[in-house]
Each structure stands twice: as C-alpha cells, then as structure tokens.
Enzyme design. Structure first.
Site, PDB file in Angstrom:
ATOM      1  CG  ASP A  35      -1.533  -6.630   8.400  1.00 25.36           C
ATOM      2  OD1 ASP A  35      -2.610  -7.265   8.345  1.00 25.36           O
ATOM      3  OD2 ASP A  35      -1.123  -5.910   7.472  1.00 25.36           O
ATOM      4  CB  ALA A  62      10.988 -14.714   0.135  1.00 22.96           C
ATOM      5  CB  SER A  68      -0.951  -0.028   1.190  1.00 23.04           C
ATOM      6  OG  SER A  68      -0.289  -0.506   2.330  1.00 23.04           O
ATOM      7  CE1 TYR A  69       5.160   1.968   4.608  1.00 20.19           C
ATOM      8  CE2 TYR A  69       3.130   0.693   4.726  1.00 20.19           C
ATOM      9  CZ  TYR A  69       4.384   0.996   5.202  1.00 20.19           C
ATOM     10  OH  TYR A  69       4.874   0.314   6.290  1.00 20.19           O
ATOM     11  CB  SER A  70       6.619  -0.173  -0.073  1.00 22.22           C
ATOM     12  OG  SER A  70       6.069  -1.477  -0.032  1.00 22.22           O
ATOM     13  CD  GLU A 103      -2.920 -11.246   1.518  1.00 21.57           C
ATOM     14  OE1 GLU A 103      -2.926 -12.006   2.517  1.00 21.57           O
ATOM     15  OE2 GLU A 103      -3.897 -10.588   1.151  1.00 21.57           O
TER      16      GLU A 103
HETATM   17  P1  ATP Z   1       1.046  -3.827   2.654  1.00 16.29           P
HETATM   18  O1  ATP Z   1       0.127  -3.259   1.624  1.00 16.29           O
HETATM   19  O2  ATP Z   1       0.682  -5.267   2.982  1.00 16.29           O
HETATM   20  O3  ATP Z   1       1.231  -2.993   3.854  1.00 16.29           O
HETATM   21  P2  ATP Z   1       3.819  -3.225   2.143  1.00 16.29           P
HETATM   22  O4  ATP Z   1       3.840  -1.909   1.428  1.00 16.29           O
HETATM   23  O5  ATP Z   1       4.184  -3.178   3.574  1.00 16.29           O
HETATM   24  O6  ATP Z   1       2.440  -3.962   1.919  1.00 16.29           O
HETATM   25  P3  ATP Z   1       5.181  -5.732   1.729  1.00 16.29           P
HETATM   26  O7  ATP Z   1       3.988  -6.502   2.222  1.00 16.29           O
HETATM   27  O8  ATP Z   1       6.396  -5.787   2.570  1.00 16.29           O
HETATM   28  O9  ATP Z   1       4.795  -4.231   1.383  1.00 16.29           O
HETATM   29  O10 ATP Z   1       5.553  -6.234   0.260  1.00 16.29           O
HETATM   30  C1  ATP Z   1       4.626  -6.223  -0.811  1.00 16.29           C
HETATM   31  C2  ATP Z   1       4.767  -7.494  -1.651  1.00 16.29           C
HETATM   32  O11 ATP Z   1       6.088  -7.564  -2.214  1.00 16.29           O
HETATM   33  C3  ATP Z   1       4.620  -8.807  -0.867  1.00 16.29           C
HETATM   34  O12 ATP Z   1       3.277  -9.217  -0.757  1.00 16.29           O
HETATM   35  C4  ATP Z   1       5.442  -9.782  -1.713  1.00 16.29           C
HETATM   36  O13 ATP Z   1       4.687 -10.273  -2.801  1.00 16.29           O
HETATM   37  C5  ATP Z   1       6.567  -8.912  -2.255  1.00 16.29           C
HETATM   38  N1  ATP Z   1       7.750  -9.014  -1.380  1.00 16.29           N
HETATM   39  C6  ATP Z   1       7.974  -8.300  -0.266  1.00 16.29           C
HETATM   40  N2  ATP Z   1       9.139  -8.633   0.317  1.00 16.29           N
HETATM   41  C7  ATP Z   1       9.671  -9.609  -0.451  1.00 16.29           C
HETATM   42  C8  ATP Z   1      10.871 -10.414  -0.356  1.00 16.29           C
HETATM   43  N3  ATP Z   1      11.717 -10.243   0.651  1.00 16.29           N
HETATM   44  N4  ATP Z   1      11.087 -11.343  -1.309  1.00 16.29           N
HETATM   45  C9  ATP Z   1      10.205 -11.521  -2.321  1.00 16.29           C
HETATM   46  N5  ATP Z   1       9.054 -10.811  -2.458  1.00 16.29           N
HETATM   47  C10 ATP Z   1       8.782  -9.870  -1.536  1.00 16.29           C
END
Ligand code: ATP
Length: 317
Positions: A158, A115, A44-46, A162
C-alpha cells in the site's frame, strides 16, 4: 501476546548514588510515562497522536487502535502484521521506527518515531508538483527503502504518498505496514548465508489503494513484490505531474484506467523521468523494471546507492 499488559520494558543505565557504579536496570514504561498532545492523523482504523516522554521530553507519534473496533471489523490480523513487520524492519533506513507497544483495556498503542514534516502528499500539495532535482532526491530514497524491505522478505502493498512520512531532516520514512505481506524464508544456498525469499510468490489478497493498485491485481487477481514497484512508478509520475497517473471520479473508473494503463503525461514532463515512468507503468510485471534496473536508470546517474549516501546530505531547496 501483544505486549506485557500496559507496559513495555526498557533497559536503563542507572548510576548508584553511593558507589557511583553504573548498572543496567529493567524499567517498565507505560502510557502513563507520556503526555499526549495534538492529533497527527487519522487512519481508517486508528488515530495517531503526538506524545512526549515525561522524563526525557522526547517526542513520539502514538498510533492508538481501539480493540473493540479491531475485533468488530476483523482487523486484528492487520495489527499483528504491522507490529511484526515493523519489528523486523527496526533500524532500517527509510522505515519508521517502532519503539514500544502497549495496551490497556480499550486500546493497543504503537509508540513510533515522530515524523514532524508530515506526509509526502502534503509536500506535493504544498508545491503543486516537484522539480526533477527534488523528485530524484525523494524517489531515490523511496526506491532504496523498498529495496531494503523486499530484501528482508516484506512487501508493503500500500505504498502511496500518504504512507511516506518525512522525518526531522526531511528524509523519507515509509509507514503503515498493516497490509504488508511477510514472506516465509526459503532455504538458501547463498555463500553469504543471507536469507532468501520468493519475491514472486503470488498473493491473492485484495489490498491497496485504487490509484496505486497494480493492473495484475485487477486483471489477474494476484500480486507479488512487483506491486510496490508499480506504486513507485505512480508516485514518481505524481511528483512531477502533481496528480496520480490514474485518477477518476470513483474507484470503479480508476480501476478501469489502471487496467487499460490509460494515462497521459502532463505538458513539460521531463523526458528523462518520462522514460523511467514508461518502463514502470507496464501491464506485465515481467516487463516492468526490477529494482536494480531502476537504480541503474540514467535518471539516478548521480546517485550512489551502494555506499548509502542516498540517505546523506541535505534535501534540495
Ligand atoms: P490507513 O487509513 O492509511 O490504513 P492507518 O490507520 O494505518 O491509516 P497511518 O497511515 O499509520 O494509519 O497513520 C495515519 C496518519 O497519521 C498518517 O497519514 C500521518 O498523517 C499520521 N502519522 C502516522 N504516523 C506518524 C508518525 N510517525 N509521525 C507523524 N505523523 C504520523
């Protein structure tokens, strides 16, 4: 205070070409040392991008966060918490590793362990649902990882498929600590000097995801570490049923179901898992199984949580 601007320091072993002597050098690494590749995900923010270290060829996942967006959306606190939590957890089994943090004018970067097998939702979707053997394998790692983070005073808040990634060996790695709670250390009387945390300290922050949010947050506007156990119960159900226990057309209706603990087991849901899920999806957190009781449940009879072997061995076919 993020990190040294544009760089992270690493210690490198360098062999002196004339004397052959091995010395340790502090080397600054920056974003220029990585080649960026495909997008791995979008939060949502990255946004998360694959990056390869130019020198070693090692692959990483880089989480890129726009500074302007973070400030505009008042999310700076989330990033600080995520960094602090990952630093505290570094090296803990079942938690994604944070190697470095960088920044430039526009963005903040988290250099994370990559991952390659995607997230747990992808795995459930690929097979529709998991059998009992697979569910036991993944559930034992998830609950052991949750145990580890609670024991160092971190509540994830959370946990959902996912946010459970699968590493190169198909082992569980929890990620996304942006909404985690870092508990203050309490004075400890323990003879072993282990740090002590109040895992029942109430928190009023409304964080999480509708399908996995605990009923106490909706009914009584508070949660504590037991919200992670509730989410674990929802995920265990989802592994076998192929869908979360509380799901409706919109968030409001999902919340209604959670508040009333309104869910039903799918046909053929294994009895032994049913028994455990029923003891987890309990309205009153005081009546919900605690982590030690979950580990002692008959479903995990063949799992040895004591010797760390839950992290050994190959994943089931
Ligand atoms: P959210 O909307 O859940 O708050 P966020 O902005 O915090 O998301 P993350 O959940 O950390 O972001 O990452 C978004 C997506 O990127 C994950 O669902 C996954 O598919 C991919 N991702 C994140 N970290 C990794 C990793 N270390 N290796 C591979 N894929 C990753």
């Amino acid at each position: 205070e993020w990190a040294e601007r544009g760089a992270a320091k690493i210690i490198k072993d360098v062999v002196d070409p004339t004397t052959g002597e091995l010395t340790k050098h502090v080397v600054k690494m920056g974003i220029k040392d990585f080649k960026f590749g495909e997008q791995l995900g979008d939060g949502s923010y990255s946004s998360v991008v694959l990056a390869t270290a130019r020198e070693s060829g090692k692959k990483y996942a880089v989480k890129v966060l726009s500074k302007e967006y973070l400030i505009r959306q008042k999310k700076v606190k989330y990033v600080t918490v995520e960094k602090l939590a990952l630093q505290k957890l570094n090296g803990t089994k079942g938690i994604i590793r944070l190697f470095f943090t960088f920044q430039d004018e526009a963005s903040l970067y988290f250099l994370l362990e990559y991952a390659p097998h995607g997230d747990f939702l992808g795995l459930i979707k690929k097979y529709g649902s998991l059998n009992e053997i697979c569910a036991r394998y993944y559930a034992s790692q998830i609950i052991d990882a949750v145990d580890s983070l609670h024991s160092i005073g971190i509540i994830h808040r959370d946990i959902k498929p996912e946010n459970i990634l699968l590493d190169k060996d198909m082992k569980v790695k929890l990620t996304d600590f942006g909404t985690a709670k870092i508990l203050p250390e309490q004075p400890s009387n323990a003879a072993d000097g282990k740090p002590c945390f109040d895992l029942y300290a109430k928190s009023k922050s409304f964080v999480g995801t509708a399908e996995y949010v605990s009923p106490e947050l909706l009914n009584d506007s508070y949660t504590d570490s037991r919200c992670d156990i509730w989410a674990f119960g929802c995920i265990l159900y989802q592994m076998l049923a192929g869908k979360p226990p509380f799901k409706a057309a919109n968030e409001y209706l999902t919340f209604q179901k959670v508040m009333k603990i309104q869910y039903a087991f799918t046909a053929g849901f294994p009895q032994i898992v049913k028994d455990l899920v029923k003891k987890l999806l309990v309205r009153d957190p005081n009546d919900r199984l605690a982590i030690e009781q979950i580990k002692a449940h008959v479903f995990f009879d063949k799992i040895n949580f004591e010797d760390g072997s839950v992290w050994d061995g190959d994943p089931p076919e």
